[in-house]
Enzyme design. Structure first.
Site, PDB file in Angstrom:
ATOM      1  N   MET A  57       5.801  -7.691  31.071  1.00 27.10           N
ATOM      2  CA  MET A  57       5.487  -7.306  29.695  1.00 27.10           C
ATOM      3  C   MET A  57       3.982  -7.057  29.540  1.00 27.10           C
ATOM      4  O   MET A  57       3.457  -7.079  28.429  1.00 27.10           O
ATOM      5  CB  MET A  57       5.948  -8.388  28.714  1.00 27.10           C
ATOM      6  N   LYS A  96       8.491 -19.175  37.639  1.00 29.42           N
ATOM      7  CA  LYS A  96       7.975 -19.733  36.385  1.00 29.42           C
ATOM      8  C   LYS A  96       9.062 -19.693  35.305  1.00 29.42           C
ATOM      9  O   LYS A  96       9.210 -20.611  34.525  1.00 29.42           O
ATOM     10  CB  LYS A  96       6.758 -18.914  35.977  1.00 29.42           C
ATOM     11  N   GLY A 111      -0.396 -14.482  38.292  1.00 29.91           N
ATOM     12  CA  GLY A 111       1.035 -14.667  38.573  1.00 29.91           C
ATOM     13  C   GLY A 111       1.716 -13.325  38.789  1.00 29.91           C
ATOM     14  O   GLY A 111       2.445 -13.118  39.774  1.00 29.91           O
ATOM     15  N   HIS A 112       1.449 -12.387  37.873  1.00 31.01           N
ATOM     16  CA  HIS A 112       2.028 -11.042  38.022  1.00 31.01           C
ATOM     17  C   HIS A 112       1.509 -10.374  39.314  1.00 31.01           C
ATOM     18  O   HIS A 112       2.267  -9.725  40.029  1.00 31.01           O
ATOM     19  CB  HIS A 112       1.608 -10.161  36.850  1.00 31.01           C
ATOM     20  N   LEU A 140      -1.421  -8.751  32.154  1.00 34.00           N
ATOM     21  CA  LEU A 140      -1.269  -9.211  33.547  1.00 34.00           C
ATOM     22  C   LEU A 140      -2.271 -10.295  33.919  1.00 34.00           C
ATOM     23  O   LEU A 140      -3.412 -10.289  33.462  1.00 34.00           O
ATOM     24  CB  LEU A 140      -1.431  -8.017  34.503  1.00 34.00           C
ATOM     25  N   HIS A 141      -1.798 -11.225  34.764  1.00 32.16           N
ATOM     26  CA  HIS A 141      -2.653 -12.279  35.301  1.00 32.16           C
ATOM     27  C   HIS A 141      -2.278 -12.484  36.764  1.00 32.16           C
ATOM     28  O   HIS A 141      -1.421 -11.756  37.300  1.00 32.16           O
ATOM     29  CB  HIS A 141      -2.496 -13.570  34.477  1.00 32.16           C
ATOM     30  N   ARG A 171       0.855 -16.260  27.593  1.00 35.68           N
ATOM     31  CA  ARG A 171       0.763 -17.018  26.346  1.00 35.68           C
ATOM     32  C   ARG A 171      -0.276 -18.147  26.413  1.00 35.68           C
ATOM     33  O   ARG A 171      -0.599 -18.726  25.382  1.00 35.68           O
ATOM     34  CB  ARG A 171       2.136 -17.566  25.950  1.00 35.68           C
TER      35      ARG A 171
HETATM   36  P1  AMP Z   1       6.245 -11.557  31.811  1.00 34.14           P
HETATM   37  O1  AMP Z   1       5.257 -10.453  31.738  1.00 34.14           O
HETATM   38  O2  AMP Z   1       5.759 -12.835  31.202  1.00 34.14           O
HETATM   39  O3  AMP Z   1       7.621 -11.151  31.369  1.00 34.14           O
HETATM   40  O4  AMP Z   1       6.394 -11.908  33.346  1.00 34.14           O
HETATM   41  C1  AMP Z   1       6.728 -10.917  34.291  1.00 34.14           C
HETATM   42  C2  AMP Z   1       7.126 -11.578  35.575  1.00 34.14           C
HETATM   43  O5  AMP Z   1       6.033 -12.343  36.075  1.00 34.14           O
HETATM   44  C3  AMP Z   1       8.297 -12.546  35.391  1.00 34.14           C
HETATM   45  O6  AMP Z   1       9.170 -12.420  36.504  1.00 34.14           O
HETATM   46  C4  AMP Z   1       7.620 -13.878  35.377  1.00 34.14           C
HETATM   47  O7  AMP Z   1       8.442 -14.942  35.803  1.00 34.14           O
HETATM   48  C5  AMP Z   1       6.486 -13.645  36.368  1.00 34.14           C
HETATM   49  N1  AMP Z   1       5.427 -14.625  36.160  1.00 34.14           N
HETATM   50  C6  AMP Z   1       4.821 -14.951  34.987  1.00 34.14           C
HETATM   51  N2  AMP Z   1       3.944 -15.954  35.165  1.00 34.14           N
HETATM   52  C7  AMP Z   1       4.007 -16.291  36.488  1.00 34.14           C
HETATM   53  C8  AMP Z   1       3.344 -17.260  37.296  1.00 34.14           C
HETATM   54  N3  AMP Z   1       2.459 -18.106  36.781  1.00 34.14           N
HETATM   55  N4  AMP Z   1       3.655 -17.328  38.604  1.00 34.14           N
HETATM   56  C9  AMP Z   1       4.583 -16.484  39.131  1.00 34.14           C
HETATM   57  N5  AMP Z   1       5.236 -15.532  38.425  1.00 34.14           N
HETATM   58  C10 AMP Z   1       4.961 -15.442  37.120  1.00 34.14           C
END
Ligand code: AMP
Length: 270
Positions: free
Chosen positions: A20, A138, A26-27, A23-24, A176
């Site tokens: 979404m 996560k 994790g992404h 980006l950080h 978040r």
């Molecule tokens: P989001 O943009 O929050 O929907 O996350 C996109 C993808 O990144 C999802 O598969 C999340 O589980 C993954 N993600 C988010 N935060 C982390 C993190 N800290 N470590 C690993 N993957 C993550």
């Protein structure tokens, strides 16, 4: 869509990382894995309206498309797919819902959330036609939902679940986290520390209920609101009493109005 379709045409190995945005690290870790394992890497940036409840943060969800594009390019992503809502939802007549796995935890607190997630991920799979797709552990319940969808619909996609990337003091990285003030962000490291201690105690005693209760009390006494803290089977997302070779400890703790999700392995080998 037509641009995307011509860009991916004939490609033998496509890795998709749905996000979404905002980006950080994790992404970026998911993208690096996808880069290592595929000829073409597609990252979607789409804040999906159908996975947000009416009183949730859809409008204030952080959006930074320019920064996201540079970050994705820095780890070698080939295609950034950021479709408008109308393109993802031309008719809004089709929903994918996954039963049972969604009955507890995030599914109970956020009605309709996982139908929104499964629907958009199903759509992104059809749109991007990946051979592999990358998700973060996560969001453990989300991983279970997507796995069930892929299995039950016989989708020819290999799912890769990637370990959680954390801030230096242990807090799981999340878009978040930006909502936390600096003091709470520091304090939130206690969630991971509590999980680590609790998992070690469960692995030692081979039983969970007392240790789970101790951990809930510990977090509450530090000012967190605990929505749930449980030992679960990560496929069914049902609570279990005794640890096994797959079990994970999951938590949702609230701090300063922000819901923080985390989980760690609590596996034992027999
Ligand atoms: P989001 O943009 O929050 O929907 O996350 C996109 C993808 O990144 C999802 O598969 C999340 O589980 C993954 N993600 C988010 N935060 C982390 C993190 N800290 N470590 C690993 N993957 C993550």
């Amino acid at each position: 869509m037509s641009e995307l379709r011509s860009a991916i045409a004939g490609c033998k190995s496509i890795g998709l990382v749905p996000t979404m945005g905002a980006l950080h690290e994790g992404h970026l870790e998911l993208m690096r894995r996808a880069r290592d394992e595929n000829e073409l890497v597609v990252v979607s940036l789409f804040v999906n309206p159908t996975q947000f409840g009416p009183n949730e943060d859809f409008t204030k969800y952080p959006r930074q498309e320019g920064v996201d594009v540079s970050l994705a390019e820095s780890v070698g992503v080939d295609i950034i797919f950021a479709p408008p809502v109308e393109e993802v939802y031309p008719l809004r007549l089709v929903t994918i819902s996954v039963a049972e796995i969604t009955s507890l935890f995030e599914g109970a607190v956020r009605p309709g959330h996982f139908a929104g997630v499964a629907t958009v991920v199903g759509k992104l799979f059809h749109m991007c036609q990946p051979h592999r797709a990358y998700f973060g552990l996560k969001d453990l319940q989300q991983c279970a939902v997507i796995q069930a969808m892929v299995t039950d619909l016989w989708l020819p996609i290999e799912l890769k679940f990637v370990e959680i990337v954390r801030e230096s003091h242990g807090l799981a990285r999340s878009s978040r986290n930006e909502y936390l003030n600096p003091e709470d962000r520091q304090k939130a490291g206690a969630i991971y520390a509590t999980l680590v201690d609790c998992a070690a105690a469960i692995q030692r005693t081979k039983s969970s209920s007392i240790e789970l209760e101790k951990a809930r009390i510990k977090l509450t006494s530090q000012g967190f609101g605990v929505d749930y803290l449980e030992l679960v089977n990560p496929d069914s997302m049902q609570p279990i009493d005794q640890p096994d070779e797959k079990s994970r400890l999951i938590v949702c703790a609230r701090l300063g109005g922000v819901r923080l999700l985390d989980n760690i392995s609590c596996a034992i080998t027999n």
